[in-house]
Design a protein around this motif. Structure first.
Motif, mmCIF file in Angstrom:
data_model
loop_
_atom_site.group_PDB
_atom_site.id
_atom_site.type_symbol
_atom_site.label_atom_id
_atom_site.label_comp_id
_atom_site.label_asym_id
_atom_site.label_seq_id
_atom_site.Cartn_x
_atom_site.Cartn_y
_atom_site.Cartn_z
ATOM 1 N N ARG A 161 75.991 19.112 28.307
ATOM 2 C CA ARG A 161 74.995 20.146 28.486
ATOM 3 C C ARG A 161 74.124 19.865 29.697
ATOM 4 O O ARG A 161 74.005 18.730 30.138
ATOM 5 N N TYR B 192 73.083 28.828 24.632
ATOM 6 C CA TYR B 192 73.225 28.418 23.238
ATOM 7 C C TYR B 192 73.152 29.606 22.288
ATOM 8 O O TYR B 192 72.322 30.491 22.442
ATOM 9 N N CYS C 288 77.539 12.851 24.971
ATOM 10 C CA CYS C 288 77.981 13.824 25.966
ATOM 11 C C CYS C 288 79.057 13.251 26.871
ATOM 12 O O CYS C 288 80.015 13.934 27.232
ATOM 13 N N THR D 185 75.819 19.884 21.026
ATOM 14 C CA THR D 185 76.076 20.928 22.013
ATOM 15 C C THR D 185 76.556 20.395 23.359
ATOM 16 O O THR D 185 76.604 21.124 24.331
ATOM 17 N N TYR E 12 78.007 23.140 25.762
ATOM 18 C CA TYR E 12 79.469 23.045 25.607
ATOM 19 C C TYR E 12 80.178 23.244 26.942
ATOM 20 O O TYR E 12 81.095 24.052 27.058
#
Ligand SMILES: Cc1cc2nc3c(=O)[nH]c(=O)nc-3n(C[C@H](O)[C@H](O)[C@H](O)COP(=O)(O)O)c2cc1C
Ligand code: SF4
Ligand code: SF4
Ligand code: FES
Ligand code: FES
Lengths: 604, 195
Positions: free
Chosen positions: A57, A94, A16, A54, A69
């Motif tokens: 987050r 999501y 991330c 993803t 995202y």
């Protein structure tokens, strides 16, 4: 968490962070202050939540709403709409790539539903840089429990759990500990193997980044059980965040008295140091690793003597993987019996895997041993993206193999069986990298990739490994260039078995696995290459680039991108590629917005 | 050796003495070894400069040969000063599956450097690294601290151009780069002419 308090959990781990996770965290902290919410909202930076795909987050508790995202500019929106307005910001939640449905809550996401978390149960929940957070979730309770037991009892407990080493070979941990405990020669040492040289995996790094105290607690328990007095965590310099977090955690553990000359007044003495590896795959092998800790070249040596008899400085030493150490406190906490009930008859507990490649949901997962490959690929991973056809999975990195579709329902286990023998019993997972391959992956190229890797990483000490892998690479080079012959395949096979049988260390012994398994299950792909065809359209020498007249709108973008002027045409008319000039760099392919450029194989 | 040493001396004076002293102090305090010293040298200076390693070898008494034997074994160590922008291409499995080879070839074509090399103007260095831990956005390239994911050769070209532009005002007289630029703009024009 107090009543009416909200907690926002932001992932600040490598995956991330590379996309701006840390910035999101900082912005959030700043904005919460600006909006005067700091009394009711607590922001917590944590390690990896597993679903790195993803990132960046954040998770808002207690409601468990997940936003994915994220961009820095989204932070204010979340504060204003969700925290103040009480309305979920739907567009930032999501969306399942398979069902196309929006899933607002973390726990409802398919990726998480089929997992169990034991080893990774604190990852993404606690602040890895704050020991208090670890204590708040029951940290060091296992150590206290253990200190009330006799060392032999602790070893017995680990044996009962049937825990096997999670570093690849799957050796029973309790048994290994008992070897060290028997030794009378002192001092004794413990090593945590955090080298993680598999070039497609990041489980160990993630645990060190997300839950370093568990690793330390595990080692202290190990020290008590075996009589070791000092320990080393070996981690690569290329993983700076993992190294610094574990170092920080050790410091805090010292401050709190968990590492000292008299730990919790039990008379137990233990301390840990961090040693940085310098980037050599072979250093993951235990004898090479010890040589590296001593500051030498990381060359393996024959065993016996095993580390338990003669390890660091010739003294008895026990070496375990990061995941193995991190599992120890959890086993003590949940009870060995309970742990051993998870999994299968031969493999207990869980497996921690890094799922990536051509897959919809990539990330870090923990599943019960014996889970089928299908469940991992489809239920958790969501299958291959863009409707592409699944071809195989590659497990175990450079020492592993490719498993084809017909074995999708096979169970994944960690017992010591060969990669060749995928049986009803299951397929061995090795270190835990799991790469999903679809029809656009060329398995010959894949095998070549791994052989090139091991060839590079061979320490050069023994001939079969050093020369043998070079010969294999040479043959594979010929095949991917379309210049191979059927005899080459036979030679490849015989070389593979020679290297397997005659190499000194595990690196050499396992290096032919990618070739052996692809030759076994995908021989047709090798044969196609011999005929000049690369079915996956990967091998450069066997493909040509073309423009489809139906799709081309004549914008000329591709011509602009080509550095050798191989594309000619007039605007608004179909452009054409001169295959004689084309150097197959793929620039035009990725420049065309209309996907008008396609690849062809076979025939000039 | 001694003669060599004399030649190196003027260089030594350029180097921050306090930094070297710190490395020696660290070595003494934490029972270090040849590997840890080399790591400190690289951490401090960005690469293993011959002068510093030799100086340390004399001071601490670890033979120079041993130090270099170790340095050449591990991939971490670099022997040359690296460029202003270090392009690290991930060569991990996930990135390979998603086409990192094309990215490497693109850079070699575009900048004329292969892995472990630096452009003559010291602007770019190319390095290959295994898995950065962000396989979910493969293929991945790091340029210094910045991360670029889901790359294609076309995207990477745009990114490289950004870095080139960033460094142009600082160094006006970079001939090599200039000529390349000219060629490029010609090409762009050519396409425009067709319009
Ligand atoms: C070439 C090679 C590379 C290895 N790399 C690693 C590694 O990166 N991490 C690891 O834990 N074990 C690695 N191992 C296995 C170790 O030698 C050792 O078996 C393991 O650390 C023991 O820990 P465990 O019992 O907890 O699995 C490697 C072995 C070989 C032969
Ligand atoms: S970029 Fe695509 S659409 Fe445009 S001219 Fe080239 S092939 Fe045709
Ligand atoms: S693949 Fe590269 S060389 Fe070939 S036509 Fe496209 S841009 Fe030109
Ligand atoms: S790094 Fe953030 S979820 Fe894995
Ligand atoms: S393989 Fe490239 S980041 Fe993991």
């Amino acid at each position: 968490m107090k009543k009416n308090m909200k907690e926002i959990i932001v992932c600040c781990s490598t995956g991330c962070n590379s996309l701006g996770g840390q910035e999101i965290h900082d912005e959030l902290v700043k904005c919460i202050k600006e909006y005067n919410l700091d009394k009711t909202v607590k922001v917590k930076p944590t390690g990896c939540h597993g679903f790195c795909q993803t990132g960046p987050r954040l998770l808002i508790n207690p409601e468990g709403v997940l936003y994915v995202y994220l961009k820095k500019t989204d932070v204010k929106k979340i504060i204003e709409q969700h925290l103040i307005g009480g309305k979920i910001v739907e567009e930032l939640t999501y969306k399942d790539p398979v069902t196309k449905k929006i899933v607002q809550k973390r726990d409802d996401i398919n990726f998480y539903k089929h997992q169990v978390s034991i080893t990774t149960n604190h990852c993404g929940k606690i602040n890895p840089e704050d020991i208090e957070d670890y204590l708040a979730v029951g940290g060091y309770e296992s150590l206290k429990k253990v200190l009330k037991m006799k060392p032999e009892q602790v070893i017995k407990e680990i044996k009962t759990s049937r825990l096997r080493g999670k570093g690849g070979a799957g050796f029973p941990t309790g048994l290994k500990w008992s070897f060290l405990a028997q030794e009378t020669n002192t001092p004794k040492y413990l090593i945590c193997n955090g080298d993680e040289g598999d070039p497609g995996a990041f489980m160990d790094r993630t645990i060190m980044e997300s839950d370093p105290q568990s690793v330390i607690e595990g080692m202290i328990i190990g020290a008590y059980a075996t009589g070791a007095t000092s320990g080393f965590v070996y981690v690569r310099a290329e993983k700076p965040l993992a190294a610094s977090r574990i170092a920080k955690a050790i410091e805090q553990a010292r401050k709190y008295g968990y590492l000292s000359d008299n730990i919790l007044d039990s008379g137990l003495k233990f301390d840990i140091q961090v040693r940085k590896g310098a980037g050599a795959f072979v250093c993951g092998e235990e004898t090479a690793l010890m040589s590296s800790i001593l500051g030498h070249r990381g060359s393996p040596r024959p065993r016996p003597p095993y580390p338990a008899n003669s390890g660091l400085w010739g003294k008895p030493t026990n070496i375990n993987n990061v995941k193995t150490w991190a599992t120890i406190p959890k086993i003590i906490a949940m009870g060995a019996e309970n742990y051993s009930k998870i999994g299968t008859k031969d493999s207990s507990g869980t497996a921690i895997l890094c799922l990536s490649g051509n897959i919809n949901n990539a990330g870090l997962i923990e599943i019960p041993m014996g889970t089928t490959i299908r469940r991992v690929v489809y239920d958790i991973g969501g299958g291959c993206p863009n409707g592409k056809k699944f071809k195989a999975i590659q497990i175990g990195g450079p020492s592993g193999g490719c498993i084809p579709e017909q074995y999708l329902d096979v169970k994944m286990i960690d017992t010591q069986i060969d990669f060749k023998s995928i049986t009803t019993l299951g397929a061995i997972m090795g270190s835990g990298g799991l790469i999903v391959l679809d029809e656009s992956t060329c398995l010959v190229d894949m095998a070549r990739y791994f052989i090139k890797f091991t060839q590079n990483e061979s320490c050069g000490k023994c001939v079969p490994c050093r020369i043998g892998t070079r010969k294999m690479l040479h043959i594979l080079d010929k095949i991917v260039m379309g210049q191979g012959s059927y005899e080459d395949l036979d030679e490849l096979e015989s070389l593979a078995y020679t290297i397997k049988n005659a190499s000194l260390c595990g690196l050499g012994q396992t290096s032919p696995n990618p070739v052996i398994s692809t030759l076994k299950y995908f021989r047709d792909e090798y044969e196609a290459h011999i005929k000049g065809i690369c079915p996956a359209l990967v091998c450069k020498n066997l493909i040509t680039y073309h423009i489809s007249p139906e799709k081309c709108i004549g914008c000329g973008l591709c011509a602009k991108s080509c550095s050798v002027n191989a594309i000619k045409g007039e605007l608004k008319k179909t452009f054409q590629i001169d295959t004689n000039l084309c150097i197959k760099c793929g620039l035009c392919f990725s420049s065309c917005n209309k996907n008008a450029i396609y690849k062809k194989t076979g025939g000039k | 050796m001694n003669e060599m040493n004399d030649q190196e001396k003027p260089h030594m004076s350029d180097i921050d003495k306090t930094k070297i002293e710190k490395i020696i102090r660290d070595y003494m305090e934490n029972d270090g070894n040849a590997l840890t010293i080399l790591q400190s040298v690289q951490e401090t200076f960005g690469y293993l400069s011959f002068e510093v390693v030799e100086h340390l070898s004399e001071e601490i008494g670890i033979p120079l040969g041993k130090m270099y034997g170790i340095a050449t074994f591990y991939a971490q160590f670099k022997f040359h000063q690296r460029g202003k922008y270090i392009i690290q291409i991930c060569d991990g499995t996930a990135c390979h599956v998603k086409g990192s080879m094309l990215l490497e070839e693109f850079i070699t074509n575009e900048l004329g450097i292969r892995p472990a090399e630096t452009t003559t103007d010291k602007l770019f260095s190319l390095e290959k690294v295994s898995c950065f831990g962000c396989c979910a956005i493969a293929p991945v390239v790091f340029i210094n601290k910045d991360v670029y994911g889901n790359l294609t050769p076309a995207k990477l070209r745009r990114i490289l151009n950004k870095y080139r532009k960033m460094s142009i005002p600082m160094k006006k007289n970079r001939k090599v780069k200039k000529s390349k630029k000219v060629k490029k703009s010609k090409k762009v024009k050519k396409v425009k002419k067709v319009k």
